[in-house]
Scaffold this active site. Structure first.
Site, mmCIF file in Angstrom:
data_model
loop_
_atom_site.group_PDB
_atom_site.id
_atom_site.type_symbol
_atom_site.label_atom_id
_atom_site.label_comp_id
_atom_site.label_asym_id
_atom_site.label_seq_id
_atom_site.Cartn_x
_atom_site.Cartn_y
_atom_site.Cartn_z
ATOM 1 N N LYS A 51 -29.900 3.850 19.178
ATOM 2 C CA LYS A 51 -30.297 5.265 19.253
ATOM 3 C C LYS A 51 -29.130 6.107 19.775
ATOM 4 C CE LYS A 51 -32.338 4.430 23.790
ATOM 5 N NZ LYS A 51 -33.583 4.170 24.493
ATOM 6 N N ARG A 146 -44.752 7.282 30.005
ATOM 7 C CA ARG A 146 -44.216 8.229 29.021
ATOM 8 C C ARG A 146 -45.030 8.076 27.739
ATOM 9 N NH1 ARG A 146 -37.799 7.124 28.924
ATOM 10 N NH2 ARG A 146 -38.700 5.395 27.754
ATOM 11 N N TYR A 278 -8.089 23.690 39.147
ATOM 12 C CA TYR A 278 -9.108 24.639 39.597
ATOM 13 C C TYR A 278 -9.596 24.290 40.994
ATOM 14 C CZ TYR A 278 -9.499 26.405 34.834
ATOM 15 O OH TYR A 278 -9.246 26.965 33.629
ATOM 16 N N MET A 326 -11.630 21.597 31.401
ATOM 17 C CA MET A 326 -12.275 21.438 30.100
ATOM 18 C C MET A 326 -11.469 20.527 29.171
ATOM 19 S SD MET A 326 -13.415 24.313 27.325
ATOM 20 C CE MET A 326 -14.590 25.156 28.343
HETATM 21 C C1 LIG Z 1 -33.411 2.743 24.848
HETATM 22 C C2 LIG Z 1 -34.455 1.727 24.696
HETATM 23 C C3 LIG Z 1 -34.148 0.367 24.858
HETATM 24 C C4 LIG Z 1 -32.792 -0.124 25.295
HETATM 25 O O1 LIG Z 1 -32.615 0.126 26.681
HETATM 26 P P1 LIG Z 1 -31.320 -0.377 27.459
HETATM 27 O O2 LIG Z 1 -31.593 -0.052 28.872
HETATM 28 O O3 LIG Z 1 -30.166 0.407 26.908
HETATM 29 O O4 LIG Z 1 -31.189 -1.816 27.172
HETATM 30 C C5 LIG Z 1 -35.155 -0.560 24.640
HETATM 31 N N1 LIG Z 1 -36.393 -0.159 24.264
HETATM 32 C C6 LIG Z 1 -36.723 1.143 24.118
HETATM 33 C C7 LIG Z 1 -38.109 1.491 23.725
HETATM 34 C C8 LIG Z 1 -35.775 2.123 24.332
HETATM 35 O O5 LIG Z 1 -36.106 3.410 24.174
#
Ligand SMILES: *Cc1c(COP(=O)(O)O)cnc(C)c1O
Length: 383
Positions: A51, A146, A278, A326
């Protein structure tokens, strides 16, 4: 000339990390089999989570790097199609399930396994055309609060899904959950785990429990079903899900998959009492040589990184001095007389500090730094 900054992405390190997780699972299987023969008959599959643009690495790079995984897990429906177009033939898992009824034909066409976490999703499936039955994981909420159904709703929701199975909308049904605390030695890790086992009540379908933290710390959770799907993300990118460095007793040797590198653009010599950047956040106590590096927070390097955050310059250890701006940041060259304009600075990754160290020095986590790498940083594949 492009600005001298790049992120080196290593598909071979991704592949190495998949094998490390697999080896850990196999060692656990051998160990558990000594007292429980049935464990030998169970199967473990690795769903590499890609993802968020593969945690900032690029979806296509990850498809290559995770070729040895058994599945890819993601959030965006578009990414599913991208994976199929790139030639990925194995399983795909949609971690939050579909968002709209119009997504369902995409899942049917591309043989996607989807999470089902809400009544709205069940209703959408009920109304969908039964073109191709899809595989689903019923998501159980074991305390993250969630997504998902409470354990006490599990039997009723399973019955609804079984009705959709009879109607030809669903093929296989599994159960999944997601830990809130698998990075800790919390009693609720065990409690959450017991909740899903009870909610599932020995249903024979696939089971998916473990993220990175659970895959590494509680690999024994991947042996309860005939078919177990692990969902590691962060560890496959060589970063730790734990607050602390990876403990030695986890016996995994992960490699960083992303190295952020930039060059020194200019050198300044500060006299005692001069400051740099800065807010004059660093003032020299003695004559200090400063390298100005072509990397700033607009590239994704954290602005909150403190004075003293480690960097590597032409292979030598050094540190950040002054505030990150930046497009630039400033580093100490005082002890590196050979270094100067054109020197290579590794901000994190192979040959430099780990991304977790930089995150620690910035009050951030490795996940954020990876995902926060911005579009203007060219990605270069290394082998
Ligand atoms: C992001 C996610 C993972 C992976 O989590 P990590 O902590 O990066 O291993 C696994 N399952 C779900 C449902 C997730 O959203």
């Amino acid at each position: 000339m492009p600005r001298p900054i790049q992120a080196l992405i290593s598909p071979s390190a991704m592949s190495h990390n998949v094998e490390q997780v697999r080896a850990r699972i196999q060692r656990t299987q051998q160990h558990l089999s000594k007292s429980n023969q049935a464990v030998q008959q169970t199967q473990q599959f690795i769903c590499a989570v890609i993802k968020a643009n593969a945690y900032g690495h690029g979806t296509l790079n990850a498809i290559k790097g995770f070729a040895q995984a058994d599945a890819l897990g993601m959030i965006d429906v578009e990414d599913l199609v991208r994976c199929r177009e790139a030639g990925w033939r194995k399983s795909l898992l949609l971690l939050e399930g579909f968002f709209d009824a119009s997504d369902i034909p995409v899942l049917q066409e591309h043989r996607v396994t989807t999470a089902i976490h809400s009544d709205e999703q069940i209703a959408m499936l009920a109304h969908a055309k039964a073109a191709m039955p899809i595989d689903v994981f019923l998501k159980i909420n074991t305390g993250m609060n969630r997504l998902g159904f409470l354990p006490e709703q599990a039997a009723e929701k399973l019955a609804q899904l079984e009705d959709l199975q009879k109607a030809g909308k669903i093929a296989r049904i599994g159960h999944m959950m997601h830990f809130a605390n698998a990075d800790l030695d919390a009693p609720y890790v065990q409690a959450a785990y017991q909740q899903i086992l009870q909610a599932r009540a020995h249903y024979p379908g696939p089971l998916s429990i473990c993220n990175s933290a659970a895959s590494l710390r509680y690999p024994q959770f991947a042996f309860d079903a005939q078919e177990n799907w692990l969902r590691p993300g962060i560890c496959l990118y060589g970063s730790t899900p734990f607050n602390t460095e990876l403990a030695d007793d986890l016996v995994v040797n992960l490699k960083p998959t992303m190295s952020l590198q930039a060059k020194v653009l200019a050198v300044q010599t500060l006299k005692a009492g001069d400051s740099v950047g800065y807010g004059s956040a660093y003032t020299a106590e003695r004559e200090t040589r400063i390298g100005v590096v072509a990397c700033g927070y607009a590239d994704g390097y954290p602005r909150s990184a403190k004075n003293g955050t480690p960097v590597s310059i032409d292979g030598q250890r050094s540190q950040l001095l002054g505030r990150v701006s930046m497009d630039m940041l400033t580093v100490d060259l005082t002890h590196l007389p050979q270094a100067g304009v054109g020197s290579t600075v590794v901000l994190w990754g192979e040959g430099g500090p780990s991304i977790d160290t930089v995150a620690d020095c910035s009050g951030r986590i490795g996940y954020e730094l990876m995902c926060g790498l911005t579009k203007r940083v060219p990605q270069v594949i290394v082998e």
